[in-house]
Design a protein around this motif. Structure first.
Motif, short mmCIF file in Angstrom:
data_model
loop_
_atom_site.label_atom_id
_atom_site.label_comp_id
_atom_site.label_asym_id
_atom_site.label_seq_id
_atom_site.Cartn_x
_atom_site.Cartn_y
_atom_site.Cartn_z
N HIS A 9 -78.36 29.62 -36.83
CA HIS A 9 -77.81 28.28 -36.65
C HIS A 9 -77.75 27.53 -37.98
N ILE A 10 -78.81 27.62 -38.75
CA ILE A 10 -78.86 26.95 -40.06
C ILE A 10 -77.75 27.49 -40.96
N ALA A 11 -77.61 28.81 -41.02
CA ALA A 11 -76.59 29.42 -41.87
C ALA A 11 -75.18 29.05 -41.43
N ILE A 12 -74.95 29.02 -40.13
CA ILE A 12 -73.62 28.67 -39.62
C ILE A 12 -73.26 27.23 -39.99
N HIS A 13 -74.20 26.32 -39.85
CA HIS A 13 -73.90 24.93 -40.19
C HIS A 13 -73.74 24.74 -41.69
N ALA A 14 -74.51 25.46 -42.49
CA ALA A 14 -74.32 25.40 -43.95
C ALA A 14 -72.92 25.90 -44.30
N ALA A 15 -72.50 26.98 -43.66
CA ALA A 15 -71.15 27.52 -43.92
C ALA A 15 -70.08 26.54 -43.45
N GLY A 47 -77.13 17.57 -38.28
CA GLY A 47 -78.27 16.84 -37.73
C GLY A 47 -78.20 16.67 -36.23
N VAL A 48 -77.05 16.23 -35.72
CA VAL A 48 -76.97 15.95 -34.28
C VAL A 48 -76.96 17.22 -33.45
N MET A 49 -76.48 18.30 -33.99
CA MET A 49 -76.46 19.56 -33.24
C MET A 49 -77.79 20.32 -33.35
N LEU A 50 -78.35 20.39 -34.54
CA LEU A 50 -79.52 21.24 -34.77
C LEU A 50 -80.86 20.52 -34.65
N GLY A 51 -80.84 19.20 -34.73
CA GLY A 51 -82.09 18.45 -34.76
C GLY A 51 -82.50 18.17 -36.19
N PRO A 52 -83.57 17.41 -36.37
CA PRO A 52 -83.91 16.94 -37.71
C PRO A 52 -84.26 18.03 -38.72
N VAL A 53 -85.14 18.93 -38.37
CA VAL A 53 -85.61 19.92 -39.35
C VAL A 53 -84.53 20.96 -39.64
N ARG A 54 -84.00 21.58 -38.60
CA ARG A 54 -82.97 22.60 -38.83
C ARG A 54 -81.71 22.00 -39.46
N GLY A 55 -81.36 20.77 -39.07
CA GLY A 55 -80.21 20.11 -39.68
C GLY A 55 -80.40 19.89 -41.17
N ALA A 56 -81.58 19.38 -41.53
CA ALA A 56 -81.87 19.18 -42.96
C ALA A 56 -81.91 20.50 -43.71
N LEU A 57 -82.47 21.54 -43.08
CA LEU A 57 -82.51 22.86 -43.74
C LEU A 57 -81.11 23.43 -43.95
N ALA A 58 -80.21 23.20 -43.00
CA ALA A 58 -78.82 23.66 -43.16
C ALA A 58 -78.18 23.00 -44.38
N VAL A 59 -78.41 21.71 -44.53
CA VAL A 59 -77.84 20.98 -45.67
C VAL A 59 -78.49 21.43 -46.97
N LEU A 61 -79.73 24.37 -47.60
CA LEU A 61 -79.16 25.68 -47.90
C LEU A 61 -77.79 25.52 -48.55
N PHE A 62 -76.96 24.68 -47.98
CA PHE A 62 -75.64 24.42 -48.54
C PHE A 62 -75.76 23.92 -49.99
N LEU A 63 -76.63 22.94 -50.24
CA LEU A 63 -76.78 22.39 -51.60
C LEU A 63 -77.33 23.44 -52.57
N PHE A 64 -78.21 24.31 -52.09
CA PHE A 64 -78.73 25.38 -52.94
C PHE A 64 -77.60 26.31 -53.38
N ILE A 65 -76.74 26.67 -52.44
CA ILE A 65 -75.62 27.55 -52.76
C ILE A 65 -74.66 26.87 -53.73
N VAL A 66 -74.44 25.57 -53.54
CA VAL A 66 -73.60 24.80 -54.47
C VAL A 66 -74.23 24.78 -55.86
N ALA A 67 -75.54 24.54 -55.92
CA ALA A 67 -76.24 24.50 -57.21
C ALA A 67 -76.16 25.84 -57.94
#
Length: 185
Positions: A9-15, A47-59, A61-67
């Motif tokens: 779920h985290i990876a899908i939302h980051a993508a 955030g609204v789909m995954l909840g607070p922790v998983r939502g933040a982790l998805a973002v 992950l996305f920022l890490f890949i951007v960096a």
């Protein structure tokens, strides 16, 4: 939920946030050139789909890949240099915004899905994000905080539309797969 399923779920939302970067951006010659993008919609949805922790982790992950250099930010931007641009406050605020969106969904669990998502997206995806983004603009564009606040007014209508879009999307998901809205479980 298993750890493997959470990671998916985290990876899908980051993508998904990355994919939204391929939509055309709208450049505004205000606020040091901070563009209007669809990616804040992805932050709201994480955030609204995954909840607070998983939502933040998805973002995160996305920022890490951007960096690392992936050109996934709107306009094909990526690399460590994006964290030295006027939009840095928004990037820093992305995971916090997703966390707050998810936390608000939990607080508003008893409310109708459209209302809960809209309020959560406005509070987390607009107000919280602006709390980070406006000072970032002021610092990086070397402008006053008041000028940065005034400049953000051009962005507000689009952000409100994104909050309504998030509410409509999550409402549609709830009708078809209510178990997919992890923040409500």
């Amino acid at each position: 939920m298993t750890a493997d399923r959470s990671l998916v779920h985290i990876a899908i939302h980051a993508a998904f946030i990355g994919a939204l970067g391929f939509l055309p951006l709208v450049s505004i010659p205000l606020m040091g050139g901070v563009p209007i993008t669809a990616q804040t919609l992805g932050v709201m949805l994480a955030g609204v789909m995954l909840g607070p922790v998983r939502g933040a982790l998805a973002v995160l992950l996305f920022l890490f890949i951007v960096a690392l250099g992936a050109p996934l930010l709107a306009g094909g931007r990526g690399g460590i240099g994006v964290f030295y641009a006027p939009s840095v406050g928004f990037l820093i605020g992305f995971p916090v915004a997703a966390f707050v969106c998810g936390a608000m969904m939990r607080v508003l669990r008893s409310q109708p899905i459209f209302t809960a998502t809209l309020v959560s997206s406005v509070v987390g995806g607009i107000i919280v994000l602006y709390v980070f983004g406006i000072p970032g603009i002021a610092i990086m564009a070397q402008t006053s905080l008041l000028e940065a606040v005034a400049g953000m007014l051009a962005y507000l209508p689009g952000d409100i539309l994104k909050a309504f879009a998030a509410a409509a999307i999550v409402g549609a998901v709830e009708r078809g797969r209510p178990d997919a809205i992890l923040s409500r479980q």
